[in-house]
Scaffold this active site. Structure first.
Site, mmCIF file in Angstrom:
data_model
loop_
_atom_site.group_PDB
_atom_site.id
_atom_site.type_symbol
_atom_site.label_atom_id
_atom_site.label_comp_id
_atom_site.label_asym_id
_atom_site.label_seq_id
_atom_site.Cartn_x
_atom_site.Cartn_y
_atom_site.Cartn_z
ATOM 1 N N GLY A 78 7.803 -59.275 47.990
ATOM 2 C CA GLY A 78 8.586 -58.521 48.961
ATOM 3 C C GLY A 78 7.748 -57.621 49.814
ATOM 4 N N ALA A 79 8.464 -56.951 50.714
ATOM 5 C CA ALA A 79 7.784 -56.026 51.619
ATOM 6 C C ALA A 79 7.422 -54.770 50.855
ATOM 7 C CB ALA A 79 8.716 -55.693 52.766
ATOM 8 N N ARG A 87 11.282 -45.462 49.582
ATOM 9 C CA ARG A 87 11.503 -46.720 48.861
ATOM 10 C C ARG A 87 12.896 -47.260 49.162
ATOM 11 N NH1 ARG A 87 8.664 -43.441 45.061
ATOM 12 N NH2 ARG A 87 6.616 -44.281 44.569
ATOM 13 N N ASP A 147 5.311 -43.392 37.204
ATOM 14 C CA ASP A 147 5.432 -41.960 37.520
ATOM 15 C C ASP A 147 5.076 -41.122 36.285
ATOM 16 O OD1 ASP A 147 7.608 -42.349 40.083
ATOM 17 O OD2 ASP A 147 7.626 -43.821 38.472
ATOM 18 N N ALA A 149 3.075 -41.994 33.893
ATOM 19 C CA ALA A 149 1.616 -42.072 33.712
ATOM 20 C C ALA A 149 0.914 -41.121 34.682
ATOM 21 C CB ALA A 149 1.146 -43.502 33.942
ATOM 22 N N ARG A 150 1.456 -41.037 35.894
ATOM 23 C CA ARG A 150 0.859 -40.118 36.879
ATOM 24 C C ARG A 150 0.969 -38.674 36.386
ATOM 25 N NH1 ARG A 150 3.370 -43.390 42.014
ATOM 26 N NH2 ARG A 150 1.491 -44.595 42.478
ATOM 27 N N ARG A 152 1.234 -37.649 33.306
ATOM 28 C CA ARG A 152 0.354 -37.458 32.140
ATOM 29 C C ARG A 152 -1.093 -37.315 32.579
ATOM 30 N NH1 ARG A 152 1.652 -42.227 28.297
ATOM 31 N NH2 ARG A 152 0.058 -41.253 26.993
ATOM 32 N N HIS A 174 12.928 -44.252 40.335
ATOM 33 C CA HIS A 174 11.515 -44.333 40.716
ATOM 34 C C HIS A 174 11.513 -44.055 42.223
ATOM 35 C CE1 HIS A 174 7.451 -45.687 41.439
ATOM 36 N NE2 HIS A 174 7.860 -46.681 42.194
HETATM 37 P P1 NAD Z 1 2.029 -57.437 49.162
HETATM 38 O O1 NAD Z 1 2.531 -57.510 50.563
HETATM 39 O O2 NAD Z 1 0.585 -57.314 48.919
HETATM 40 O O3 NAD Z 1 2.544 -58.704 48.350
HETATM 41 C C1 NAD Z 1 3.851 -59.188 48.419
HETATM 42 C C2 NAD Z 1 3.788 -60.669 48.135
HETATM 43 O O4 NAD Z 1 5.128 -61.154 48.081
HETATM 44 C C3 NAD Z 1 3.051 -61.489 49.234
HETATM 45 O O5 NAD Z 1 2.041 -62.287 48.648
HETATM 46 C C4 NAD Z 1 4.173 -62.321 49.851
HETATM 47 O O6 NAD Z 1 3.719 -63.580 50.306
HETATM 48 C C5 NAD Z 1 5.122 -62.452 48.666
HETATM 49 N N1 NAD Z 1 6.488 -62.804 49.058
HETATM 50 C C6 NAD Z 1 7.234 -62.304 50.071
HETATM 51 N N2 NAD Z 1 8.440 -62.902 50.076
HETATM 52 C C7 NAD Z 1 8.453 -63.790 49.049
HETATM 53 C C8 NAD Z 1 9.424 -64.701 48.542
HETATM 54 N N3 NAD Z 1 10.634 -64.811 49.099
HETATM 55 N N4 NAD Z 1 9.090 -65.459 47.487
HETATM 56 C C9 NAD Z 1 7.865 -65.369 46.913
HETATM 57 N N5 NAD Z 1 6.904 -64.517 47.355
HETATM 58 C C10 NAD Z 1 7.204 -63.740 48.395
HETATM 59 O O7 NAD Z 1 2.828 -56.196 48.482
HETATM 60 P P2 NAD Z 1 2.383 -55.394 47.179
HETATM 61 O O8 NAD Z 1 1.531 -54.255 47.562
HETATM 62 O O9 NAD Z 1 1.922 -56.356 46.157
HETATM 63 O O10 NAD Z 1 3.793 -54.763 46.747
HETATM 64 C C11 NAD Z 1 4.806 -55.598 46.245
HETATM 65 C C12 NAD Z 1 6.044 -54.791 45.921
HETATM 66 O O11 NAD Z 1 5.785 -53.940 44.801
HETATM 67 C C13 NAD Z 1 6.520 -53.863 47.062
HETATM 68 O O12 NAD Z 1 7.914 -53.902 47.163
HETATM 69 C C14 NAD Z 1 6.042 -52.498 46.597
HETATM 70 O O13 NAD Z 1 6.800 -51.441 47.152
HETATM 71 C C15 NAD Z 1 6.268 -52.629 45.102
HETATM 72 N N6 NAD Z 1 5.572 -51.657 44.252
HETATM 73 C C16 NAD Z 1 6.282 -51.178 43.216
HETATM 74 C C17 NAD Z 1 5.718 -50.257 42.373
HETATM 75 C C18 NAD Z 1 6.538 -49.709 41.233
HETATM 76 O O14 NAD Z 1 6.136 -48.766 40.545
HETATM 77 N N7 NAD Z 1 7.714 -50.247 40.977
HETATM 78 C C19 NAD Z 1 4.401 -49.810 42.588
HETATM 79 C C20 NAD Z 1 3.678 -50.356 43.650
HETATM 80 C C21 NAD Z 1 4.284 -51.293 44.491
#
Ligand code: NAD
Length: 316
Positions: A78-79, A87, A147, A149-150, A152, A174
């Site tokens: 995803g994005a 978020r 969060d 872990a951050r 801590r 989150h």
């Molecule tokens: P990124 O852009 O580097 O990677 C996203 C990947 O998803 C890309 O390789 C893209 O091709 C793929 N993708 C997009 N649509 C797709 C689909 N329909 N099917 C399969 N693959 C698809 O992004 P990232 O930096 O790896 O971040 C990914 C997500 O993780 C983001 O939403 C980000 O906000 C989230 N994130 C969450 C946490 C958390 O603590 N929960 C921490 C960091 C990032």
């Protein structure tokens, strides 16, 4: 028993997670699925070249039928947040992507745990649970494990004590409405407020807690401004969650899952300390919190639920 992890989304987070996972040696198979096949292929090649230095693990890219016998499917597709973007603002875009991912995962005959990481993680975990029809415990979000872990690590730096000896938890969303459960924080078994009073650093009588908490809350924004994404700490956090599932550890981590009636909250998907084993969240714990913490937690749940409602109304 094969320990198979499928990672949907071979981006920064997915690839870093795989890199950390292969070093732990717990997984026997790591499979990437990505709409950008070339990206997935590139990550697989790069990781495979490290196999001379790790325990054997099959690393490959594939498609949704690979989920059929996976123990854990991790969604990092995803994005990501743009600089300054919250978020929750990401919700619509990523919910649409999730809608295309969850049905083929469940349609494969998947019998494992679905771990959502893409943001906003609590909202997307709820949507994934709704779409999937899986039991609530088997659809979990990485929640506030990162969060916590951050917090801590900041407390460790501030207090000069190994982060592993600091028990601290962020609960709730989150995101911006998350809650620092200070009443649960302890160092070497000593409640944090007592610890501070007895500490030689505690000279000005000031409450440093709020400043540390603000740093935790803004950590992702600060990192994204500088390097465009966060991925190392979340990669390690995901290994902890995945290991707890693969090894049936019954470990307590603040992951996000669907809860109802806890602390007076309506049905919501939120992070609380949860016992994690091979079937995902086995039990959600309800430690005693201060009144202000409970109020903040309820507000956090409302924030998540509002966003979920908007997305469900828009026919996701
Ligand atoms: P990124 O852009 O580097 O990677 C996203 C990947 O998803 C890309 O390789 C893209 O091709 C793929 N993708 C997009 N649509 C797709 C689909 N329909 N099917 C399969 N693959 C698809 O992004 P990232 O930096 O790896 O971040 C990914 C997500 O993780 C983001 O939403 C980000 O906000 C989230 N994130 C969450 C946490 C958390 O603590 N929960 C921490 C960091 C990032």
């Amino acid at each position: 028993m094969l320990q198979k992890v499928v990672i949907i989304g071979a981006g920064s987070v997915g690839a870093t997670f795989a890199y950390a996972l292969m070093q732990g040696g717990q997984a026997r198979e790591i499979v990437f699925i990505d709409s950008n096949m070339e990206r997935a292929k590139g990550e697989v090649m790069d990781l495979q070249h490290g196999l001379a230095f790790t325990r054997p693990v099959s690393i490959r890219y594939g498609d949704y039928p690979e989920c059929a016998n996976a123990d854990v499917v991790v969604v990092t597709a995803g994005a990501k947040q743009k600089p300054g973007e919250s978020r929750l603002a990401l919700a619509g875009r990523n919910a649409e992507i999730l809608k295309g991912i969850v049905p083929p995962v469940t349609g494969s005959g998947f019998g494992g745990v679905l771990l959502i990481v893409s943001n906003p993680v609590d909202v997307l975990t709820h949507i994934a649970w709704k779409i999937s029809g899986l039991p609530a415990g088997r659809v979990i979000g990485s929640g506030t494990v990162l969060d916590s872990a951050r917090l801590r690590s900041l407390l460790s730096e501030h207090c000069g004590v190994d982060a592993r000896n600091i028990h601290a938890m962020i609960i709730g969303e989150h995101g911006d409405s998350e809650v620092a459960a200070w009443s649960l924080v302890s160092i070497g078994g000593v409640p944090i407020r007592e610890y501070c009073r007895a500490c030689s650093l505690y000279t000005d009588g000031k409450d440093h807690f709020q400043a540390l908490f603000e740093e935790v809350k803004h950590a992702a924004y600060e990192i994204i401004i500088r390097k465009g994404a966060t991925f190392y700490a979340i990669g390690l956090a995901l290994v902890q969650i995945t290991d707890a599932i693969l090894r049936d550890e019954h470990r307590v981590l603040p992951v996000s899952s669907v809860v109802q009636g806890m602390y007076g909250m309506e049905e919501t998907t939120i992070s609380l300390p949860s016992v994690i084993g091979k079937n995902g969240v086995e039990r959600v714990l309800m430690p005693e919190l201060e009144v202000t913490e409970v109020e903040a937690l309820r507000k956090s749940a409302e924030t998540i639920n509002e966003s979920v409602k908007i997305i469900l109304k828009s026919d996701i």
